[in-house]
Write a protein that holds these residues in place. Structure first.
Motif, short mmCIF file in Angstrom:
data_model
loop_
_atom_site.label_atom_id
_atom_site.label_comp_id
_atom_site.label_asym_id
_atom_site.label_seq_id
_atom_site.Cartn_x
_atom_site.Cartn_y
_atom_site.Cartn_z
N UNK A 35 -13.22 5.70 0.97
CA UNK A 35 -14.00 6.37 -0.08
C UNK A 35 -14.62 7.67 0.41
N UNK A 36 -14.77 7.82 1.69
CA UNK A 36 -15.33 9.07 2.22
C UNK A 36 -14.32 10.22 2.11
N UNK A 37 -13.03 9.87 2.20
CA UNK A 37 -11.99 10.89 2.18
C UNK A 37 -11.09 10.83 0.95
N UNK A 38 -11.44 9.95 0.01
CA UNK A 38 -10.71 9.84 -1.26
C UNK A 38 -9.22 9.57 -1.05
N UNK A 39 -8.94 8.61 -0.18
CA UNK A 39 -7.55 8.27 0.06
C UNK A 39 -7.31 6.77 -0.08
N UNK A 40 -6.10 6.46 -0.47
CA UNK A 40 -5.64 5.09 -0.64
C UNK A 40 -4.38 4.94 0.20
N UNK A 41 -4.29 3.86 0.94
CA UNK A 41 -3.12 3.63 1.79
C UNK A 41 -2.45 2.30 1.45
N UNK A 42 -1.19 2.21 1.81
CA UNK A 42 -0.45 0.95 1.71
C UNK A 42 0.39 0.82 2.98
N UNK A 43 0.01 -0.09 3.84
CA UNK A 43 0.77 -0.38 5.04
C UNK A 43 1.82 -1.42 4.69
N UNK A 44 3.07 -1.08 4.90
CA UNK A 44 4.17 -1.95 4.53
C UNK A 44 4.92 -2.37 5.79
N UNK A 45 4.91 -3.65 6.07
CA UNK A 45 5.60 -4.19 7.24
C UNK A 45 6.72 -5.13 6.81
N UNK A 46 7.61 -5.42 7.74
CA UNK A 46 8.70 -6.36 7.47
C UNK A 46 9.44 -6.00 6.18
N UNK A 47 9.78 -4.74 6.04
CA UNK A 47 10.39 -4.28 4.80
C UNK A 47 11.76 -4.89 4.58
N UNK A 48 12.04 -5.12 3.31
CA UNK A 48 13.29 -5.75 2.88
C UNK A 48 14.01 -4.83 1.91
N UNK A 49 15.31 -5.00 1.73
CA UNK A 49 16.03 -4.17 0.75
C UNK A 49 15.43 -4.25 -0.64
N UNK A 50 14.90 -5.40 -1.00
CA UNK A 50 14.30 -5.54 -2.33
C UNK A 50 12.99 -4.79 -2.50
N UNK A 51 12.48 -4.20 -1.43
CA UNK A 51 11.31 -3.34 -1.52
C UNK A 51 11.67 -1.92 -1.93
N UNK A 52 12.97 -1.63 -1.99
CA UNK A 52 13.41 -0.29 -2.38
C UNK A 52 12.95 0.03 -3.80
N UNK A 53 12.24 1.13 -3.94
CA UNK A 53 11.67 1.52 -5.24
C UNK A 53 10.94 2.84 -5.08
N UNK A 54 10.55 3.39 -6.22
CA UNK A 54 9.58 4.49 -6.21
C UNK A 54 8.20 3.86 -6.30
N UNK A 55 7.34 4.26 -5.39
CA UNK A 55 5.99 3.71 -5.32
C UNK A 55 4.99 4.73 -5.89
#
Length: 120
Positions: free
Chosen positions: A74-94
């Motif tokens: 909240x201090x820097x107005x950023x949102x993150x998403x750490x994605x591990x163990x990625x799979x082919x079914x995670x393919x998408x526009x985020x």
């Protein structure tokens, strides 16, 4: 004006990791619930994860739980998403989104999206 700008997408092999970021401006970031959504070709958009105003509570879809972690600064107005163990079914526009509650949770602002590709 309100801007949400995602970054960090790319191509990664199965089992790899990526970290997406969303830089937010033009709104009071700490007042909004923030979320990550994704849309794969030919499929409906789905929520991946969301996080409350303080960052103290998060929800994950069953398909990413225990692999993805949502966080906010909240201090820097950023949102993150750490994605591990990625799979082919995670393919998408985020997409990142900012929402608030008016009886129900409504998503008001959206980024332009970042592509994540996990080849099969």
């Amino acid at each position: 004006q309100v801007q949400l700008v995602e970054s960090g997408g790319g191509l990664v092999q199965t089992g790899g990791s990526l970290r997406l970021s969303c830089a937010v401006s033009g709104l009071t970031f700490s007042s909004y619930v923030m979320g990550w959504f994704r849309q794969a070709p030919g499929k409906e958009q789905e929520i991946v994860a969301r996080i409350n105003w303080s960052g103290g509570s998060a929800y994950y879809s069953s398909s990413v739980k225990d692999r993805f972690t949502i966080s906010r600064d909240n201090a820097n107005n950023t949102l993150d998403l750490q994605m591990n163990s990625l799979k082919p079914e995670d393919t998408a526009v985020y997409y990142c989104s900012a929402g608030s509650y008016y009886n129900t949770l409504r998503w008001h602002y959206w980024g332009q999206g970042t592509q994540v590709t996990v080849p099969s």
